[in-house]
Design an enzyme around this catalytic site. Structure first.
Site, short mmCIF file in Angstrom:
data_model
loop_
_atom_site.label_atom_id
_atom_site.label_comp_id
_atom_site.label_asym_id
_atom_site.label_seq_id
_atom_site.Cartn_x
_atom_site.Cartn_y
_atom_site.Cartn_z
N TYR A 292 0.85 -1.19 0.00
CA TYR A 292 0.00 0.00 0.00
C TYR A 292 0.88 1.24 0.00
O TYR A 292 1.79 1.36 0.82
CB TYR A 292 -0.90 -0.01 1.23
CG TYR A 292 -1.77 1.22 1.39
CD1 TYR A 292 -2.87 1.42 0.57
CD2 TYR A 292 -1.50 2.16 2.37
CE1 TYR A 292 -3.68 2.54 0.72
CE2 TYR A 292 -2.29 3.28 2.54
CZ TYR A 292 -3.39 3.47 1.70
OH TYR A 292 -4.19 4.57 1.85
N ASP B 121 9.34 2.73 -0.66
CA ASP B 121 8.34 3.41 0.16
C ASP B 121 8.63 3.06 1.61
O ASP B 121 8.27 1.99 2.10
CB ASP B 121 6.93 2.96 -0.25
CG ASP B 121 5.84 3.64 0.56
OD1 ASP B 121 6.16 4.25 1.61
OD2 ASP B 121 4.67 3.55 0.17
N LYS C 54 5.38 9.65 8.55
CA LYS C 54 5.15 9.18 9.91
C LYS C 54 6.18 9.67 10.92
O LYS C 54 6.04 10.75 11.46
CB LYS C 54 5.02 7.66 9.90
CG LYS C 54 3.88 7.19 8.97
CD LYS C 54 3.31 5.89 9.36
CE LYS C 54 2.24 5.42 8.37
NZ LYS C 54 0.92 5.98 8.59
#
Length: 426
Positions: free
Chosen positions: A142, A237, A265
């Site tokens: 994702y 990623d 994050k």
């Protein structure tokens, strides 16, 4: 008195599904979402005053725990000087310098306001740099909600992708080729047929959104070799794994250098943030120096930069990741011991402060293996843990997160709760 049920009912009257991110709605586990009123250290409290040991960690960024005093102090100090300028500020440079110092291949950084935006912009940059349109991604990985990335395999891993969300044009989806994680042959076949039109391979080097998956030996090395040979960019990623499984992210653990990295994050310490980083020759294709346009009004805002700087400085302290890994390892070992005692097909593993638990006898290596979990058993286990005051991600396909704020008592309480829950679902 406000309750979780009453707040959920209220939210559904004005918010789509009562939430602002789909997984929060508890559809994967059933029941009523907990509405969080505050968080501190290793804990969150809901609107009913119930305390939970927090293994959600806002889906990753709270590596030093919730509301760490030094992070709060930094954010408060920055807020006094203004929330957003829409103009350059020194803290953007300071956080970028820290990122460049940790990741040797990162010579330039561009901040965004989310991980989704970072991944989307990295794709555009790769296409602009190579002059190619096609991309390779992996089923189960994702990368946020950009149209090109909301695609999964059609009739097989080597087929052109079909949209996995309404609203994604089929014409756009045809440029996305889908392979299987940990299956290098599936990627080799795509390059054999489409190598001259592939701009990049985008991959979570250590996926967390089909639960925590670890790369097999040779898999990421093979991706690096294929991209180099065919003139495509390799994009890691690391929005979830960056600064989380190690200070230098998954790429530090596996010893492989990508062409571009997407971050998020942890680098915002809980504030909305994302970033793209890579060599100057690639990054300077971006405006204002190049022809790939990317911009954002709130990108690099002083509040997010202050939180990120404070968090990075905390986790750069000597021994931080060694201590984090040792304590998370103790938790994982206790969970696995509890599963053996209960005789349940259940296991757990971790890398640094990122961990996974699975209703399987052995940790999975692929999306197909993840899908073989006993989902009904997970739902029962999840709610027993929640009732015992342990907040895990509300989905069987999501990693969970450990922080430096979790104490020995928290670890012991979690293992005890799991032992009871696993016996109950056996």
């Amino acid at each position: 008195m406000s309750t979780n049920a009453s707040e959920f009912e209220r939210a559904q009257r004005v918010l789509v599904g009562g939430v602002n991110s789909a997984v929060r709605a508890f559809r994967a586990v059933g029941g009523t979402p907990r509405f969080i009123a505050r968080a501190e250290g290793a804990y969150m409290w809901d609107v009913e005053g119930r305390r939970y040991i927090d293994y959600l960690g806002s889906w990753g960024p709270m590596i030093v725990g919730q509301s760490h005093p030094k992070v709060i102090e930094a954010v408060t100090r920055a807020a006094r000087d203004g929330l957003s300028y829409g103009a350059p500020n020194v803290m953007e440079t300071e956080l970028a310098e820290r990122i460049c110092g940790i990741f040797p291949h990162v010579e330039r950084v561009r901040f965004t306001s989310s991980g989704t935006e970072a991944a989307m912009s990295a794709l555009r940059l790769a296409r602009g740099f190579t002059g190619r349109d096609a991309i390779v991604k992996f089923e189960g990985c994702y990368h946020g909600t950009a149209d090109s990335l909301l695609v999964k395999a059609g009739s097989g891993a080597l087929a052109f992708g079909t949209p996995s969300s309404a609203g994604v044009p089929a014409d756009l989806a045809r440029h996305t080729l889908v392979a299987q994680y940990n299956d290098l042959a599936s990627v080799e076949a795509l390059f054999a047929e489409h190598g001259g039109r592939i701009a990049c391979v985008m991959v979570e080097p250590m996926p967390g959104n089909m639960n925590l998956i670890v790369p097999k030996p040779g898999f990421l090395e093979g991706l690096r070799e294929l991209c180099t040979r065919h003139g495509a960019l390799l994009i890691f990623d690391e929005v979830m794994s960056g600064f989380r499984v190690a200070l230098g992210g998954a790429q530090e653990l596996v010893g492989i250098t990508p062409d571009l990295s997407a971050f998020g994050k942890v680098i915002g310490g809980g504030m909305p943030v994302g970033a793209i980083g890579g060599p100057a020759k690639v990054m300077e294709m971006m405006a204002p120096l190049g022809t790939v346009y990317q911009a954002g009004t709130l990108s690099g805002n002083p509040i997010a930069m202050a939180a990120g700087i404070a968090t990075i400085d905390l986790i750069r302290e000597p021994g931080f990741f060694e201590r984090l890994g040792e304590r998370c390892s103790r938790l994982v070992a206790g969970l696995n011991d509890a599963a053996r005692e209960a005789g349940v097909a259940f296991c757990a593993r971790h890398r640094g402060g990122m961990a996974g638990l699975y209703m399987l006898p052995q940790p999975p290596a692929s999306f197909a293996e993840v899908q073989r979990q006993d989902v009904d058993r997970f739902k029962r286990f999840y709610h027993l843990m929640l009732d015992a005051g342990v907040y895990l991600p509300p989905s069987p396909v999501e990693a969970f997160f450990f922080s430096s704020a979790h104490s020995d008592a928290d670890i012991d309480a979690t293992i005890a709760a799991a032992r009871d829950a696993l016996k109950a679902v056996a």
